[in-house]
Design a protein around this motif. Structure first.
Motif, PDB file in Angstrom:
ATOM      1  N   PRO A 262      12.356  -3.232   0.396  1.00 12.11           N
ATOM      2  CA  PRO A 262      13.428  -2.961   1.325  1.00 12.11           C
ATOM      3  C   PRO A 262      13.694  -1.648   1.599  1.00 12.11           C
ATOM      4  CG  PRO A 262      14.526  -4.003  -0.785  1.00 12.11           C
ATOM      5  CD  PRO A 262      12.970  -3.830  -0.916  1.00 12.11           C
ATOM      6  N   ASP A 263      13.808  -0.731   0.638  1.00 12.83           N
ATOM      7  CA  ASP A 263      14.046   0.638   0.945  1.00 12.83           C
ATOM      8  C   ASP A 263      13.056   1.309   1.867  1.00 12.83           C
ATOM      9  OD1 ASP A 263      16.401   0.646  -0.557  1.00 12.83           O
ATOM     10  OD2 ASP A 263      15.538   1.093  -2.239  1.00 12.83           O
ATOM     11  N   LEU A 264      11.784   0.819   1.576  1.00 11.75           N
ATOM     12  CA  LEU A 264      10.898   1.615   2.476  1.00 11.75           C
ATOM     13  C   LEU A 264      10.774   0.928   3.847  1.00 11.75           C
ATOM     14  CD1 LEU A 264       7.851   1.834   0.050  1.00 11.75           C
ATOM     15  CD2 LEU A 264       9.335   3.683   0.765  1.00 11.75           C
ATOM     16  N   ASN A 265      11.217  -0.393   4.286  1.00  6.01           N
ATOM     17  CA  ASN A 265      11.119  -0.912   5.387  1.00  6.01           C
ATOM     18  C   ASN A 265       9.979  -0.797   6.261  1.00  6.01           C
ATOM     19  OD1 ASN A 265      12.533  -2.669   7.121  1.00  6.01           O
ATOM     20  ND2 ASN A 265      13.264  -0.752   8.365  1.00  6.01           N
TER      21      ASN A 265
ATOM     22  N   ASP B 269       4.885   8.781   1.209  1.00  9.63           N
ATOM     23  CA  ASP B 269       4.935   9.890   0.628  1.00  9.63           C
ATOM     24  C   ASP B 269       5.582   9.556  -0.692  1.00  9.63           C
ATOM     25  OD1 ASP B 269       5.080  12.508  -0.394  1.00  9.63           O
ATOM     26  OD2 ASP B 269       5.394  13.409   1.413  1.00  9.63           O
ATOM     27  N   LEU B 270       5.296   9.744  -1.839  1.00  9.07           N
ATOM     28  CA  LEU B 270       5.915   9.321  -3.084  1.00  9.07           C
ATOM     29  C   LEU B 270       6.243  10.856  -3.780  1.00  9.07           C
ATOM     30  CD1 LEU B 270       4.248   6.124  -4.369  1.00  9.07           C
ATOM     31  CD2 LEU B 270       6.496   6.498  -3.029  1.00  9.07           C
ATOM     32  N   ARG B 271       6.160  12.031  -3.304  1.00  8.65           N
ATOM     33  CA  ARG B 271       6.168  13.357  -3.964  1.00  8.65           C
ATOM     34  C   ARG B 271       7.724  13.651  -3.901  1.00  8.65           C
ATOM     35  NH1 ARG B 271       2.073  16.379  -0.451  1.00  8.65           N
ATOM     36  NH2 ARG B 271       3.621  15.396   1.016  1.00  8.65           N
TER      37      ARG B 271
ATOM     38  N   TYR C 219      -6.585  11.174   5.914  1.00 10.07           N
ATOM     39  CA  TYR C 219      -6.723  12.017   4.513  1.00 10.07           C
ATOM     40  C   TYR C 219      -5.216  11.784   3.812  1.00 10.07           C
ATOM     41  CZ  TYR C 219      -6.729  16.140   1.633  1.00 10.07           C
ATOM     42  OH  TYR C 219      -6.824  17.430   0.636  1.00 10.07           O
ATOM     43  N   ILE C 220      -5.405  11.591   2.643  1.00  9.31           N
ATOM     44  CA  ILE C 220      -4.217  11.028   1.893  1.00  9.31           C
ATOM     45  C   ILE C 220      -3.992  11.843   0.721  1.00  9.31           C
ATOM     46  CG2 ILE C 220      -3.028   9.252   0.923  1.00  9.31           C
ATOM     47  CD1 ILE C 220      -4.853   7.134   2.361  1.00  9.31           C
ATOM     48  N   PRO C 221      -3.122  12.683   0.716  1.00  6.70           N
ATOM     49  CA  PRO C 221      -3.120  13.676  -0.437  1.00  6.70           C
ATOM     50  C   PRO C 221      -2.473  13.015  -1.601  1.00  6.70           C
ATOM     51  CG  PRO C 221      -1.253  13.943   0.958  1.00  6.70           C
ATOM     52  CD  PRO C 221      -1.957  13.194   1.560  1.00  6.70           C
ATOM     53  N   LYS C 222      -2.652  13.697  -2.858  1.00  6.07           N
ATOM     54  CA  LYS C 222      -2.149  13.321  -3.975  1.00  6.07           C
ATOM     55  C   LYS C 222      -0.722  12.853  -4.068  1.00  6.07           C
ATOM     56  CE  LYS C 222      -5.136  16.125  -7.012  1.00  6.07           C
ATOM     57  NZ  LYS C 222      -6.162  15.534  -6.772  1.00  6.07           N
ATOM     58  N   GLY C 223      -0.170  11.827  -4.762  1.00  6.00           N
ATOM     59  CA  GLY C 223       1.203  11.597  -4.645  1.00  6.00           C
ATOM     60  C   GLY C 223       1.583  10.632  -3.586  1.00  6.00           C
ATOM     61  N   PHE C 224       0.588  10.144  -2.787  1.00  2.00           N
ATOM     62  CA  PHE C 224       1.053   9.180  -1.725  1.00  2.00           C
ATOM     63  C   PHE C 224       0.683   7.487  -2.478  1.00  2.00           C
ATOM     64  CE2 PHE C 224       1.678  12.515   0.749  1.00  2.00           C
ATOM     65  CZ  PHE C 224       1.898  12.158   2.185  1.00  2.00           C
TER      66      PHE C 224
ATOM     67  N   PHE D   4       9.401  12.921   1.563  1.00  2.00           N
ATOM     68  CA  PHE D   4       9.723  11.968   0.363  1.00  2.00           C
ATOM     69  C   PHE D   4      10.190  10.623   0.892  1.00  2.00           C
ATOM     70  CE2 PHE D   4      12.125  10.658  -3.543  1.00  2.00           C
ATOM     71  CZ  PHE D   4      11.290   9.943  -4.159  1.00  2.00           C
ATOM     72  N   LYS D   5       9.574   9.664   0.477  1.00  2.00           N
ATOM     73  CA  LYS D   5       9.968   7.786   0.700  1.00  2.00           C
ATOM     74  C   LYS D   5       9.593   7.789   2.265  1.00  2.00           C
ATOM     75  CE  LYS D   5      13.643   7.802  -2.508  1.00  2.00           C
ATOM     76  NZ  LYS D   5      14.866   7.236  -3.022  1.00  2.00           N
TER      77      LYS D   5
END
Length: 180
Positions: free
Chosen positions: A151-154, A87-89, A112-117, A95-96
C-alpha cells in the motif's frame, strides 16, 4: 540507440535503432560504449537470464542485496509486459518512487535498472519471453523482495488482482515497512 532518462535517478529507457527491410528487422540490443557515452555509466554484464511466462503471471518485486546487488538491463524478446521498478536506495532523491513502462516485441525498448532497485513485471500477452543482463552473478542467499501490492508503493499494475498468477514466494513477500 537513444537513451532516455526516466523519472527515477540512474534508471534509463534504451530505445534501439531498428532497421527494417523485406527480410524483417535488425537491431543492436546492447552497445556498451554507446550506452556509457549517453549515461556516463559503464556497466560490465556477466550473466544473462531468461524467463517464459503466460498471460497474467506477475514476477516481483525482486532485488539482490548487499555486495551481490545487481544492475540489470531488461527486455522482452517475445510478447508484452508491464515492467515496474522501485528505487529502494535510501540515499536517493527518488527513494520509494516507482516507474512503469510497457516492454514488448514491437517497441523493443530496454530498461536499465541500477543496483538498489526492486523489479517486477506482469505478462500482458498470451506468452512472454523476458531476457535480462546482470552485472553480478546470482546468489540465492542475497535475494530480497517486496509484495507487489504494497500500500505504501501504490503501484497500479493495470490488471485485475483476481486474475494474477503469482508464485507462493511472491505472494508472501514483505512490505516496504517491514524492510525499511
Amino acid at each position: 540507440m537513444k537513451v532516455k532518462k526516466t523519472p527515477l535517478k540512474d534508471c534509463f529507457l534504451v530505445i534501439p535503432e531498428i532497421f527494417h527491410d523485406h527480410r524483417g528487422i535488425f537491431l543492436e540490443t546492447y552497445h556498451r560504449r554507446q550506452f556509457a557515452e549517453h549515461t556516463r555509466i559503464d556497466t560490465e554484464f556477466v550473466q544473462d537470464n531468461q524467463s517464459v511466462s503466460t498471460y497474467g503471471v506477475l514476477r516481483g518485486l525482486h532485488y539482490q542485496k548487499g555486495e551481490h546487488a545487481q544492475t540489470k538491463l531488461v527486455r522482452v524478446i517475445h510478447g508484452k509486459v508491464q515492467d515496474i521498478v522501485v528505487d529502494l536506495r535510501p540515499d536517493s532523491s527518488t527513494f520509494k518512487q516507482s516507474f512503469s513502462v510497457i516492454l514488448d516485441d514491437q517497441n523493443l525498448y530496454q530498461l536499465y535498472i541500477p543496483k538498489g532497485f526492486g523489479h517486477g513485471f506482469i505478462t500482458l500477452s498470451e506468452k512472454s519471453v523476458f531476457a535480462y543482463k546482470c552485472d553480478q552473478y546470482y546468489v540465492p542467499g542475497s535475494e530480497g523482495g517486496i509484495i507487489y501490492n504494497d500500500p505504501d508503493l501504490n503501484i497500479d499494475w493495470n490488471f485485475p488482482e483476481k486474475d494474477l498468477i503469482l508464485s507462493e514466494k511472491d505472494k508472501n513477500l514483505p512490505t516496504l515497512k517491514d524492510i525499511f
